[in-house]
Every structure is written in structure tokens, then in C-alpha cells.
Design a protein around this motif. Structure first.
Motif, mmCIF file in Angstrom:
data_model
loop_
_atom_site.group_PDB
_atom_site.id
_atom_site.type_symbol
_atom_site.label_atom_id
_atom_site.label_comp_id
_atom_site.label_asym_id
_atom_site.label_seq_id
_atom_site.Cartn_x
_atom_site.Cartn_y
_atom_site.Cartn_z
ATOM 1 N N THR A 35 -4.640 -3.142 4.484
ATOM 2 C CA THR A 35 -4.052 -3.408 3.167
ATOM 3 C C THR A 35 -5.117 -3.341 2.085
ATOM 4 O OG1 THR A 35 -2.363 -4.819 4.159
ATOM 5 C CG2 THR A 35 -2.775 -5.115 1.803
ATOM 6 N N GLU A 36 -6.270 -3.906 2.371
ATOM 7 C CA GLU A 36 -7.356 -3.952 1.380
ATOM 8 C C GLU A 36 -7.906 -2.560 1.083
ATOM 9 O OE1 GLU A 36 -9.867 -5.816 -1.364
ATOM 10 O OE2 GLU A 36 -8.145 -6.620 -0.295
ATOM 11 N N PHE A 37 -8.161 -1.756 2.107
ATOM 12 C CA PHE A 37 -8.740 -0.441 1.806
ATOM 13 C C PHE A 37 -7.714 0.494 1.172
ATOM 14 C CE2 PHE A 37 -7.285 1.660 5.762
ATOM 15 C CZ PHE A 37 -7.153 2.971 5.337
ATOM 16 N N LEU A 38 -6.435 0.317 1.489
ATOM 17 C CA LEU A 38 -5.411 1.137 0.832
ATOM 18 C C LEU A 38 -5.172 0.709 -0.616
ATOM 19 C CD1 LEU A 38 -2.588 1.443 3.548
ATOM 20 C CD2 LEU A 38 -4.184 3.231 2.820
ATOM 21 N N LYS A 39 -5.514 -0.556 -0.910
ATOM 22 C CA LYS A 39 -5.275 -1.135 -2.239
ATOM 23 C C LYS A 39 -3.781 -1.094 -2.593
ATOM 24 C CE LYS A 39 -9.878 -0.279 -4.138
ATOM 25 N NZ LYS A 39 -10.455 -1.330 -3.392
ATOM 26 N N VAL A 40 -2.977 -1.574 -1.631
ATOM 27 C CA VAL A 40 -1.531 -1.670 -1.831
ATOM 28 C C VAL A 40 -1.098 -3.097 -1.509
ATOM 29 C CG1 VAL A 40 -1.105 0.765 -1.289
ATOM 30 C CG2 VAL A 40 -0.994 -0.939 0.545
ATOM 31 N N ALA A 41 0.125 -3.426 -1.871
ATOM 32 C CA ALA A 41 0.677 -4.734 -1.531
ATOM 33 C C ALA A 41 0.845 -4.842 -0.019
ATOM 34 C CB ALA A 41 2.024 -4.920 -2.226
ATOM 35 N N GLY A 42 0.805 -6.055 0.477
ATOM 36 C CA GLY A 42 0.959 -6.287 1.908
ATOM 37 C C GLY A 42 2.260 -5.724 2.461
ATOM 38 N N ALA A 43 3.332 -5.850 1.699
ATOM 39 C CA ALA A 43 4.637 -5.344 2.152
ATOM 40 C C ALA A 43 4.608 -3.824 2.290
ATOM 41 C CB ALA A 43 5.735 -5.766 1.184
ATOM 42 N N THR A 44 3.916 -3.156 1.386
ATOM 43 C CA THR A 44 3.810 -1.693 1.445
ATOM 44 C C THR A 44 3.030 -1.269 2.684
ATOM 45 O OG1 THR A 44 3.906 -1.553 -0.957
ATOM 46 C CG2 THR A 44 3.000 0.349 0.202
ATOM 47 N N ALA A 45 1.897 -1.923 2.913
ATOM 48 C CA ALA A 45 1.097 -1.611 4.110
ATOM 49 C C ALA A 45 1.907 -1.896 5.369
ATOM 50 C CB ALA A 45 -0.191 -2.422 4.101
ATOM 51 N N SER A 46 2.645 -2.982 5.372
ATOM 52 C CA SER A 46 3.456 -3.352 6.525
ATOM 53 C C SER A 46 4.508 -2.288 6.835
ATOM 54 C CB SER A 46 4.128 -4.699 6.269
ATOM 55 O OG SER A 46 4.915 -5.072 7.370
ATOM 56 N N ARG A 47 5.144 -1.742 5.815
ATOM 57 C CA ARG A 47 6.142 -0.677 6.026
ATOM 58 C C ARG A 47 5.491 0.564 6.640
ATOM 59 N NH1 ARG A 47 8.073 -2.470 1.135
ATOM 60 N NH2 ARG A 47 7.097 -0.773 0.005
ATOM 61 N N HIS A 48 4.324 0.939 6.102
ATOM 62 C CA HIS A 48 3.605 2.095 6.656
ATOM 63 C C HIS A 48 3.247 1.854 8.122
ATOM 64 C CE1 HIS A 48 3.311 4.387 3.007
ATOM 65 N NE2 HIS A 48 2.531 3.508 2.388
ATOM 66 N N LEU A 49 2.688 0.697 8.407
ATOM 67 C CA LEU A 49 2.250 0.382 9.769
ATOM 68 C C LEU A 49 3.442 0.314 10.728
ATOM 69 C CD1 LEU A 49 -0.462 -2.215 8.781
ATOM 70 C CD2 LEU A 49 -0.885 -0.011 9.920
ATOM 71 N N SER A 50 4.541 -0.274 10.278
ATOM 72 C CA SER A 50 5.743 -0.352 11.118
ATOM 73 C C SER A 50 6.256 1.032 11.478
ATOM 74 C CB SER A 50 6.849 -1.125 10.408
ATOM 75 O OG SER A 50 6.505 -2.469 10.301
ATOM 76 N N GLN A 51 6.279 1.927 10.502
ATOM 77 C CA GLN A 51 6.750 3.276 10.780
ATOM 78 C C GLN A 51 5.847 3.964 11.794
ATOM 79 O OE1 GLN A 51 7.598 5.710 7.367
ATOM 80 N NE2 GLN A 51 8.383 7.376 8.610
ATOM 81 N N MET A 52 4.559 3.741 11.685
ATOM 82 C CA MET A 52 3.614 4.380 12.604
ATOM 83 C C MET A 52 3.721 3.789 14.016
ATOM 84 S SD MET A 52 0.387 4.896 10.042
ATOM 85 C CE MET A 52 -0.521 6.061 11.059
ATOM 86 N N VAL A 53 3.961 2.485 14.099
ATOM 87 C CA VAL A 53 4.146 1.850 15.414
ATOM 88 C C VAL A 53 5.467 2.322 16.028
ATOM 89 C CG1 VAL A 53 4.586 -0.345 16.589
ATOM 90 C CG2 VAL A 53 2.704 -0.172 14.949
#
Length: 121
Positions: A35-53
Motif C-alpha cells: 500500500t505504501e509503495f503504491l501510494k494508494v488507499a488501503g482499500a484500493t491495494a486490497s482490491r488489487h491484491l484480492s484480484q491477484m490472489v
């Protein structure tokens, strides 16, 4: 065919490709570090990570409050894809910047990083 489509969708976003690219270098990263290196909100990072998982590209594990992500190296059919992506992005300015940012982020304990991220949002 559905698995292939899910896989392609999972890597067809710039931020998801950035996640994959840094995980080619770092074996495992915490969601808060991503989340920190992407510089996005936690919810946004979570959506990306969920899709990848969900597509099978990433695996995750929970340790206490933290969720860690890594490439799914258990699926040998993904290794040629990972190698191809690595060749395509290894000299990318974006990946170089992301890896440099991660050097600093990895020095911050997840507990502190999590607080920082929350205050930034």
C-alpha cells in the motif's frame, strides 16, 4: 479458458503489474508495504491484491494482524509468465523507482507503517 482470462485480467492493471514486479525481487511483502509503495488507499491495494490472489498469481498468509503476499511459485505453469514479465519490466523506470522506495519502506516496522498509512488516508 476462464483461468487464463482471470490471470490476464489480474496483471493487466499498472498497479497490479507493479506489485508483481516488486515481488519478483522481494520474496514476500506485507499488505501495508505494498500500500505504501503504491501510494494508494488501503482499500484500493486490497482490491488489487484480492484480484491477484483469486486469479492464482499471488498467495497470501496471515501472521497476527499482518497479511503477507508472494508470487504463487507452487504453480509451475506461472513460471514462464513470471520470467517474461521480469524481462519486460526489469529496466523500467517505474520498477526502479518502486524498488528504491521499497528499500526505505522495508526499514519501517509494519506496526509503524500501518499507523503512517492510516494517518495519510
Amino acid at each position: 479458458m476462464d483461468k487464463a482470462l482471470a490471470l490476464l485480467k489480474a496483471i493487466s492493471d499498472k498497479n497490479r503489474l507493479r506489485i508483481l514486479s516488486v515481488l519478483l525481487v522481494h520474496e514476500e511483502l506485507c499488505a501495508c508495504q505494498i500500500t505504501e509503495f503504491l501510494k494508494v488507499a488501503g482499500a484500493t491495494a486490497s482490491r488489487h491484491l484480492s484480484q491477484m490472489v483469486n486469479s492464482g498469481v499471488l498467495q497470501n498468509r496471515k501472521q497476527g494482524r499482518w497479511v503477507y503476499f508472494r508470487l504463487n511459485r507452487d504453480d509451475a505453469s506461472l513460471n514462464p509468465l513470471f520470467k517474461w514479465i521480469n524481462r519486460e519490466v526489469e529496466n523500467s523506470t517505474q520498477v526502479t523507482q518502486d524498488l528504491k522506495a521499497l528499500e526505505k519502506i522495508l526499514c519501517i516496522p509494519c506496526e509503524n507503517l500501518s499507523r503512517q498509512t492510516v494517518t495519510k488516508c
